[in-house]
Design a protein around this motif. Structure first.
Motif, PDB file in Angstrom:
ATOM      1  N   ASP A  80       0.832  -1.214   0.000  1.00 26.10           N
ATOM      2  CA  ASP A  80       0.000   0.000   0.000  1.00 26.10           C
ATOM      3  C   ASP A  80       0.861   1.257   0.000  1.00 26.10           C
ATOM      4  O   ASP A  80       0.559   2.226  -0.710  1.00 26.10           O
ATOM      5  N   GLU A  81       1.928   1.262   0.802  1.00 20.31           N
ATOM      6  CA  GLU A  81       2.796   2.443   0.877  1.00 20.31           C
ATOM      7  C   GLU A  81       3.590   2.633  -0.412  1.00 20.31           C
ATOM      8  O   GLU A  81       3.860   3.766  -0.830  1.00 20.31           O
ATOM      9  N   LEU A  82       3.982   1.535  -1.052  1.00 21.73           N
ATOM     10  CA  LEU A  82       4.661   1.636  -2.355  1.00 21.73           C
ATOM     11  C   LEU A  82       3.730   2.263  -3.386  1.00 21.73           C
ATOM     12  O   LEU A  82       4.142   3.119  -4.178  1.00 21.73           O
ATOM     13  N   VAL A  83       2.478   1.820  -3.388  1.00 23.00           N
ATOM     14  CA  VAL A  83       1.498   2.396  -4.317  1.00 23.00           C
ATOM     15  C   VAL A  83       1.349   3.891  -4.060  1.00 23.00           C
ATOM     16  O   VAL A  83       1.271   4.696  -4.995  1.00 23.00           O
ATOM     17  N   THR A  84       1.362   4.271  -2.797  1.00 24.73           N
ATOM     18  CA  THR A  84       1.197   5.688  -2.442  1.00 24.73           C
ATOM     19  C   THR A  84       2.349   6.530  -2.963  1.00 24.73           C
ATOM     20  O   THR A  84       2.137   7.580  -3.589  1.00 24.73           O
ATOM     21  N   ILE A  85       3.593   6.106  -2.730  1.00 23.13           N
ATOM     22  CA  ILE A  85       4.728   6.927  -3.164  1.00 23.13           C
ATOM     23  C   ILE A  85       4.905   6.897  -4.682  1.00 23.13           C
ATOM     24  O   ILE A  85       5.515   7.799  -5.258  1.00 23.13           O
ATOM     25  N   LEU A  86       4.329   5.873  -5.329  1.00 17.37           N
ATOM     26  CA  LEU A  86       4.389   5.824  -6.793  1.00 17.37           C
ATOM     27  C   LEU A  86       3.280   6.645  -7.446  1.00 17.37           C
ATOM     28  O   LEU A  86       3.236   6.762  -8.666  1.00 17.37           O
ATOM     29  N   GLY A  87       2.378   7.169  -6.647  1.00 19.16           N
ATOM     30  CA  GLY A  87       1.364   8.060  -7.211  1.00 19.16           C
ATOM     31  C   GLY A  87      -0.062   7.716  -6.880  1.00 19.16           C
ATOM     32  O   GLY A  87      -0.976   8.465  -7.225  1.00 19.16           O
ATOM     33  N   LEU A 262      10.957   5.596  -7.792  1.00 20.04           N
ATOM     34  CA  LEU A 262      10.259   5.599  -6.513  1.00 20.04           C
ATOM     35  C   LEU A 262      10.266   6.975  -5.849  1.00 20.04           C
ATOM     36  O   LEU A 262       9.483   7.228  -4.934  1.00 20.04           O
ATOM     37  N   SER A 263      11.180   7.847  -6.289  1.00 17.99           N
ATOM     38  CA  SER A 263      11.349   9.135  -5.612  1.00 17.99           C
ATOM     39  C   SER A 263      10.691  10.298  -6.334  1.00 17.99           C
ATOM     40  O   SER A 263      10.252  11.258  -5.694  1.00 17.99           O
ATOM     41  N   ILE A 264      10.637  10.241  -7.652  1.00 20.03           N
ATOM     42  CA  ILE A 264      10.298  11.433  -8.427  1.00 20.03           C
ATOM     43  C   ILE A 264       8.881  11.921  -8.166  1.00 20.03           C
ATOM     44  O   ILE A 264       8.625  13.122  -8.110  1.00 20.03           O
ATOM     45  N   ARG A 265       7.960  11.025  -7.958  1.00 21.95           N
ATOM     46  CA  ARG A 265       6.582  11.425  -7.681  1.00 21.95           C
ATOM     47  C   ARG A 265       6.474  12.128  -6.335  1.00 21.95           C
ATOM     48  O   ARG A 265       5.808  13.147  -6.200  1.00 21.95           O
ATOM     49  N   GLN A 266       7.168  11.584  -5.352  1.00 15.32           N
ATOM     50  CA  GLN A 266       7.076  12.142  -4.011  1.00 15.32           C
ATOM     51  C   GLN A 266       7.780  13.496  -3.908  1.00 15.32           C
ATOM     52  O   GLN A 266       7.328  14.388  -3.194  1.00 15.32           O
ATOM     53  N   VAL A 267       8.878  13.658  -4.653  1.00 11.35           N
ATOM     54  CA  VAL A 267       9.666  14.887  -4.564  1.00 11.35           C
ATOM     55  C   VAL A 267       9.032  16.019  -5.359  1.00 11.35           C
ATOM     56  O   VAL A 267       8.949  17.155  -4.891  1.00 11.35           O
ATOM     57  N   THR A 268       8.567  15.722  -6.584  1.00  6.28           N
ATOM     58  CA  THR A 268       8.039  16.778  -7.465  1.00  6.28           C
ATOM     59  C   THR A 268       6.537  16.984  -7.321  1.00  6.28           C
ATOM     60  O   THR A 268       6.016  18.041  -7.685  1.00  6.28           O
TER      61      THR A 268
END
Length: 527
Positions: A80-87, A262-268
């Motif tokens: 669930d958390e992976l899905v969240t950080i991926l968008g 894994l990072s770009i969605r959360q950062v931008t």
């Protein structure tokens, strides 16, 4: 790309198996392993901290403490958390209400914008739309020519009034392209812009000028997923200098650690919309966060596999094959087998197909060493057979096998192996098509041949003898009594219509099948 991360997470979850309840020490140790796995995958530190904190908070909640299987619940939380950080949810394209939809691509040189433009055009074409490619990268040598070649490969026209190689006005080309699209009735315009080896003011100014000239419906930032942490710096610079609506990840088939994805969605804060994962023009699709998370956790990606199969497989051929396997349309022959193999080839690389199945991370080395030319070898052997041999493989004796081996340049052992595997596969697929399931495999209760109550659970000979001794019918030692028992057994079998399941002969099987209310296209799952 996510192989290292997937392996580390799988090893972490294995340590939780068999635990009836997770202590705080177990949760802390698991969180520590997840943190190390993410950092090794080159995920940005702020994202790692936020991810691990969310997992620990939920792991200490009631959803785990009251669960029957805490280890599985931890896997669900991580998923669930992976899905969240991926968008979270899949982000779809916005289309223009009137006139052509304009999509502008921006990014650094070498990120794969020109190739991606052609892949995106092919994707639109498959959606029954009419795209137009626009060559606005007039700086890089042969960029215009590359786009024209790629456009020809996918059957999409390219608007390129300027030769490029440093000659021409990209802003004027972009502005003219929108008018050309209206005139020629194209409903999508894909603008390929110039990049640089690094972020500079000239590139940003040109991209911003093109954006202002065509007023695109979507600006997509194309980023190479293999450049690691630098992808985040570049993404933020483009966001500040030009602005964009979504991200496209390229080279997902590379051997980098994949932290950028894994990072770009959360950062931008901008969603990943598309992903490119290979050299072929078809190696491109919409980015689904839930499916990517499932792949990372080695739970497969069955939805993508089904979607690709629906595109590649001929439904009529599949239905004929299913009918033959169920005994309704003649015998399933080597010609039918070859047709099915050729349809599988349309899906692409076999190793990529198998990687979409759950649990394939455990045999990743074997999959990576899989030789896709094996299908070519199988085809060569079958093509070396006569029509009669392909229709009835049982007639292939020793001399025929030697002739077939010479005809295809293979060994006799290869021909023997193919014929043997064909008979085994046909037997297994026939049993599945008739509803028998996999022989000897445990499965749903009540299904014949699948295990469970009433199913085909394997029983040893010793167990059978023991069972017979306890509860089986014994034959009397008295000849007259034994004959009477045998007559009664025959009468009972006749009343049951000789059906091994004890069902009467007057059952309307067609009506029973119709009552199952299966989907009309259910036959495609019987391939």
């Amino acid at each position: 790309m996510f192989a290292t991360l997937s392996d580390r997470l799988s090893a972490t979850f294995k340590n939780l198996r068999g635990k009836g309840r997770l202590s705080d020490a177990d949760i802390d140790a698991t969180a520590r392993e997840i943190r190390i796995a993410l950092l090794e995958a080159d995920v940005a530190l702020p994202v790692v901290k936020e991810f691990v904190a969310a997992v620990k908070e939920r792991a200490r909640g009631e959803e785990v403490s009251g669960a029957l299987n805490p280890a599985q619940q931890i896997v669900k939380i991580v998923n669930d958390e992976l899905v969240t950080i991926l968008g979270g949810e899949t982000r779809r394209l916005r289309y223009a209400k009137s006139g052509p939809t304009v999509i502008m691509l921006a990014g650094l040189q070498g990120a794969g914008k020109t190739t991606l433009a052609a892949k995106l055009a092919l994707w639109f074409k498959e959606q029954d739309m009419s795209p137009l490619l626009v060559a606005c990268d007039l700086q890089r040598p042969n960029a215009v020519n590359q786009l024209q070649v790629n456009g020809e490969r996918v059957g999409v026209p390219v608007f390129a009034p300027e030769p490029g190689n440093g000659v021409g006005d990209p802003v004027g080309v972009a502005r003219s392209a929108v008018g050309e699209a209206r005139r020629t009735l194209h409903d999508v315009v894909i603008v390929d812009t110039a990049g640089r080896l690094g972020v500079d003011a000239e590139m940003m100014g040109q991209a911003a000028a093109i954006r202002d000239a065509v007023n695109p419906d979507e600006v997509l930032f194309v980023v190479d997923a293999m450049i690691g942490q630098d992808a985040l710096v570049t993404a933020q610079a483009f966001l500040d200098g030009v602005g964009y609506d979504g991200v496209v990840l390229t080279k997902l088939d590379g051997d980098a650690r994949g932290g950028a994805a894994l990072s770009i969605r959360q950062v931008t804060g901008k969603p990943v919309m598309f992903a490119s994962s290979g050299e072929k023009m078809t190696d491109f699709d919409v980015f689904h966060p839930d499916r990517m998370a499932s792949r990372i956790l080695d739970m497969g990606d069955m939805m993508t596999l089904i979607e690709q199969a629906e595109k590649a497989f001929d439904q009529e051929q599949a239905l004929k094959a299913a009918q033959k396997l169920s005994g309704q349309g003649g015998d399933f022959t080597l010609d039918d087998f070859l047709e099915q193999m050729q349809q599988v080839r349309k899906l692409g690389s076999m190793s990529k197909i198998l990687q979409m199945l759950p649990g394939m991370g455990q045999v990743r080395d074997q999959l990576e060493n899989f030789d896709d030319r094996e299908i070519d070898r199988i085809e060569a052997i079958i093509r070396s057979m006569t029509p009669a041999e392909r229709a009835n493989p049982k007639i292939i004796d020793g001399s025929r096998r030697a002739r077939i081996a010479k005809g295809c340049g293979r060994n006799v052992s290869d021909v023997n192996s193919l014929v043997d595997r064909f008979f085994e596969a046909r037997k297994m697929m026939s049993q599945m098509a008739k509803g028998g399931g996999f022989p000897g495999m445990p499965g749903m209760p009540g299904m014949p041949g699948v295990g469970g109550p009433g199913g085909g659970k394997r029983v040893s000979a010793k167990q059978k003898q023991k069972s017979k001794g306890k509860g089986g019918k014994r034959r009397s030692g008295n000849p007259a009594k034994a004959a009477k028992q045998e007559t009664a057994a025959k009468d009972k079998a006749a009343q049951a219509g000789s059906n091994p399941f004890g069902i009467g002969a007057d059952v309307d099987y067609e009506k029973a099948a119709a009552d199952l209310d299966l989907p009309k296209d259910f036959s495609k799952f019987l391939k």
